[in-house]
Design a protein around this motif. Sequence first.
Motif, short mmCIF file in Angstrom:
data_model
loop_
_atom_site.label_atom_id
_atom_site.label_comp_id
_atom_site.label_asym_id
_atom_site.label_seq_id
_atom_site.Cartn_x
_atom_site.Cartn_y
_atom_site.Cartn_z
N GLN A 124 41.21 15.95 48.07
CA GLN A 124 40.83 14.65 48.61
C GLN A 124 40.17 13.85 47.48
O GLN A 124 39.02 14.10 47.13
N VAL A 125 40.90 12.92 46.91
CA VAL A 125 40.40 12.12 45.79
C VAL A 125 40.44 10.65 46.19
O VAL A 125 41.50 10.14 46.56
N PRO A 126 39.30 9.97 46.16
CA PRO A 126 39.30 8.55 46.55
C PRO A 126 40.09 7.71 45.56
O PRO A 126 40.13 8.00 44.36
N GLY A 127 40.73 6.67 46.05
CA GLY A 127 41.46 5.75 45.17
C GLY A 127 40.50 4.90 44.36
O GLY A 127 39.54 4.35 44.89
N ILE A 128 40.74 4.81 43.06
CA ILE A 128 39.89 4.04 42.16
C ILE A 128 40.76 3.02 41.44
O ILE A 128 41.86 3.34 40.99
N SER A 129 40.28 1.80 41.32
CA SER A 129 41.02 0.75 40.63
C SER A 129 40.14 0.14 39.55
O SER A 129 38.93 0.35 39.52
N GLY A 130 40.77 -0.62 38.66
CA GLY A 130 40.02 -1.28 37.60
C GLY A 130 40.13 -0.54 36.28
O GLY A 130 40.76 0.52 36.17
N PRO A 131 39.50 -1.07 35.22
CA PRO A 131 39.54 -0.43 33.90
C PRO A 131 38.97 0.99 33.95
O PRO A 131 38.00 1.27 34.68
N LEU A 132 39.57 1.90 33.20
CA LEU A 132 39.18 3.31 33.09
C LEU A 132 39.32 4.07 34.41
O LEU A 132 38.76 5.16 34.55
N SER A 133 40.06 3.50 35.36
CA SER A 133 40.22 4.19 36.64
C SER A 133 40.92 5.54 36.46
O SER A 133 40.61 6.50 37.16
N LEU A 134 41.85 5.62 35.51
CA LEU A 134 42.55 6.88 35.28
C LEU A 134 41.59 7.95 34.78
O LEU A 134 41.66 9.12 35.20
N ILE A 135 40.66 7.56 33.91
CA ILE A 135 39.68 8.53 33.39
C ILE A 135 38.78 9.01 34.51
O ILE A 135 38.51 10.22 34.64
N TYR A 136 38.30 8.10 35.34
CA TYR A 136 37.43 8.48 36.45
C TYR A 136 38.15 9.37 37.45
O TYR A 136 37.57 10.33 37.99
N THR A 137 39.43 9.06 37.70
CA THR A 137 40.22 9.89 38.64
C THR A 137 40.38 11.30 38.10
O THR A 137 40.23 12.29 38.84
N LEU A 138 40.69 11.43 36.82
CA LEU A 138 40.82 12.77 36.21
C LEU A 138 39.51 13.52 36.26
O LEU A 138 39.48 14.74 36.48
N GLU A 139 38.41 12.82 36.08
CA GLU A 139 37.09 13.47 36.14
C GLU A 139 36.85 14.06 37.53
O GLU A 139 36.39 15.21 37.67
N ILE A 140 37.19 13.30 38.57
CA ILE A 140 37.00 13.79 39.94
C ILE A 140 37.92 14.98 40.21
O ILE A 140 37.50 15.98 40.82
N ILE A 141 39.18 14.88 39.73
CA ILE A 141 40.13 15.98 39.96
C ILE A 141 39.65 17.26 39.30
O ILE A 141 39.68 18.35 39.90
N PHE A 142 39.18 17.17 38.05
CA PHE A 142 38.71 18.39 37.36
C PHE A 142 37.44 18.95 38.00
O PHE A 142 37.22 20.16 37.99
N ASN A 143 36.60 18.08 38.55
CA ASN A 143 35.40 18.57 39.23
C ASN A 143 35.74 19.31 40.52
O ASN A 143 35.02 20.22 40.94
N LYS A 144 36.87 18.91 41.15
CA LYS A 144 37.24 19.51 42.43
C LYS A 144 38.38 20.52 42.32
O LYS A 144 38.87 21.01 43.33
#
Length: 755
Positions: free
Chosen positions: A224-244
């Motif tokens: 379950q990863v929340p949708g993130i938009s805007g600059p660096l959204s890909l980096i933040y999404t990867l950070e959440i995925i690796f944490n979970k």
Amino acid sequence: MMRAGARQYVVARPLYSEDSFNEEHEKVYRHRKTMLNHIQQYFRCDAKRAKNTALSLLPVIGWMKIYRIKEWLLSDIVSGVSTGLVAVLQGLAYCLLASLPPWYGLFAAFFPVIIYFFLGTSRHISVGPFPVLCLMIGSVVTRLVPDEGPAFNITGFEGLARDEQRVLVASSLTFLIGIMQLAMGILQVGFVVMYLSDTLVSGFTTAAAIHILVSQLKFVLGLQVPGISGPLSLIYTLEIIFNKITSSNVCDIVIALVIMVVVFLVKELNDRYKSKLPVPIPIEVIMTVIACGVSYGFDFKTRYGIDVVGQIPRGYEPPVAPNLHIFQETAVEAFPMAIVGFAVAFSVAKVYSIKHDYTIDGNQELIAFGVSNIFGASFKAFAASTALSRSAVQESTGGKTQVAGLLSAIIVMIVTLAIGYLLEPLPRSVLGAVVIVNLKGMLMQFREILYLWRRDKPDCVVWVVTCIAAILLGLDLGLAVGLGVELICVVLRVQFPRCSVLANIKGTDIYKDRKDYVSIYEPEGVKIFRIPSPIFFANMDFFRNKLVDALGFNPLRVLKKRNKALSRIRKLLKKGDLQWTLKGFLNTTNGSIKESEEDSSTEELDQPIDFKDLPTRIDWNGQLPANIVVPRVEIHSLILDFAAVSFLDISGLNGIKALLKELIRVEVEVYIVACDPYILEKLHNCCFFDEEVQPSMFFLTLHDAMLHIVEKHPETTEKKADHDKILTTVTVHHPSSSLRIRDKNGPVPAAETQF
């Protein structure tokens, strides 16, 4: 040396300047249309124009009249069924990229196709969801309606569930995209897509493929990863995925890996044996049906807790009006989506139109996609373009016209109205795996980096910058950055062109860059300078500096030095310190004459040199009196090759005129060759010519100007051996039927023509 057996031509004609050529050859008068003429023609209406307009607005009429039922219908049916099955699966899968419930992807695979059937000019593209466009829509949807936290404060969200709010955002955004595309089509600005080069589109779609890959990891891993938009959204999404990542669902991972491996292998077999297979194996559809059945039979949702498609409502929803508040919030993001959606569809359509030998109209394509998106948005579909893989299926399975597209829409309609419930147990990880496998083509574009670096480094920079910017800043900002870098590269290439000094290839009338050839001839005192780009305000100074470097002296500096020297000579003659004799100037003082402060103060040093109050003309390359030193000018003639100069603005015109005057005033004869007639006409209209700069300096060809110089300055070739001299006679041999003669009653040309 001429090679044995080489074909040759010989031409005998007079030496032509522009003036002498126009005196001897009468030009055809052509009426130039004014802006008023164009406006009147645009709004003119008659029966023929009305018929042509109807055919252009409804291209279906044109190709339906030539439809070959016996030859094409069966192929279109097979293609339509195959494409429809793929469209159902991709509609469900790509809808996840838009952060919408999967079944809305079926709407996007149906409504736009119906409209495009009537209005589109391409016969082979499959209209519907496009992953990059879906991802761009998803970024806007998650920005206004995030997974966590309250939705954006928008009028009309009251009383709606989160999914309903997202559908409203997507449909309103699609409606706005359609309006923009329709407006561009009506205004005939389909050419804007030409500013998106293949290099830029390649870098952009590669970055989009990475965004899509990351967005599908949550389905493949069951997180379950929340949708993130805007600059660096890909980096933040990867950070959440690796944490979970430790919470990943093993069942989802296994299902996704099996699907990806099998689909990848079968797709490779399809590519390898496509010439032997009547139709490609629809492996995605087969694996989806198998996964759906296995998931239902073993109850994966309850037993392993995997996320499935869930309930799919039967039938279509009533039309909905767009939300004007959403228009205001998404207008900036809608424009690049309108451009990207059209650019991708148009580029794919152009490929197939060339392959199958028919024409497409960019402006009509804009109208078709604009109306398709407006119509689809009214029924809660999101923006449509074309998916490369789906279009490839439609074309490779034998599709001849958009009848195949219409049949694919019917397949989608059948699923929506009748058998959609059978897809309810389908794991979302299967859809994610299908999306990832279809990214292969876009991800393989990374191989272009080395190719571009070896062959065109500016294009490589555009590719890399566009890709990195789109990955880090988001697709919308990345596209803007890439377009900016691309335009900067174009400006720099035009602003800093590769100017060159030309020389004659011995024994020919051909002139090439003197650095590239060994057997060249350069008459003494003559320079040939080639300008390979338009001359305008941005590159005028660069052109001047390059010309000064090629000449070896600055004409303005020499002119000022000469005027200053003349001023000093006049003063010395007036004081009696200098006298004129039959042997030249004589110094009447005992010592050397020193320059005084008064001598150094000069005025109007850039004016023409005036010898009227002197007893003789000064030989500036000889010994000057009173120890005066002036830079020597060894060049007596300069030829400017304007063959590649396509336009000249006012700043360039003024700069060229000032430069020509400086050269003429330091006794350098200037000749301009191969000038475009429209530029020459503009020079006349802008009062370019005067007593110093005259039309007689313009010659038809470079060789004409060179022969004129050799005739005027025979000393330039006197010291050269016969085989090194400029070729002065050329004769052309031709078949008697090869000439195109405007005067039909004129004499039949002989085998050899002399002018």
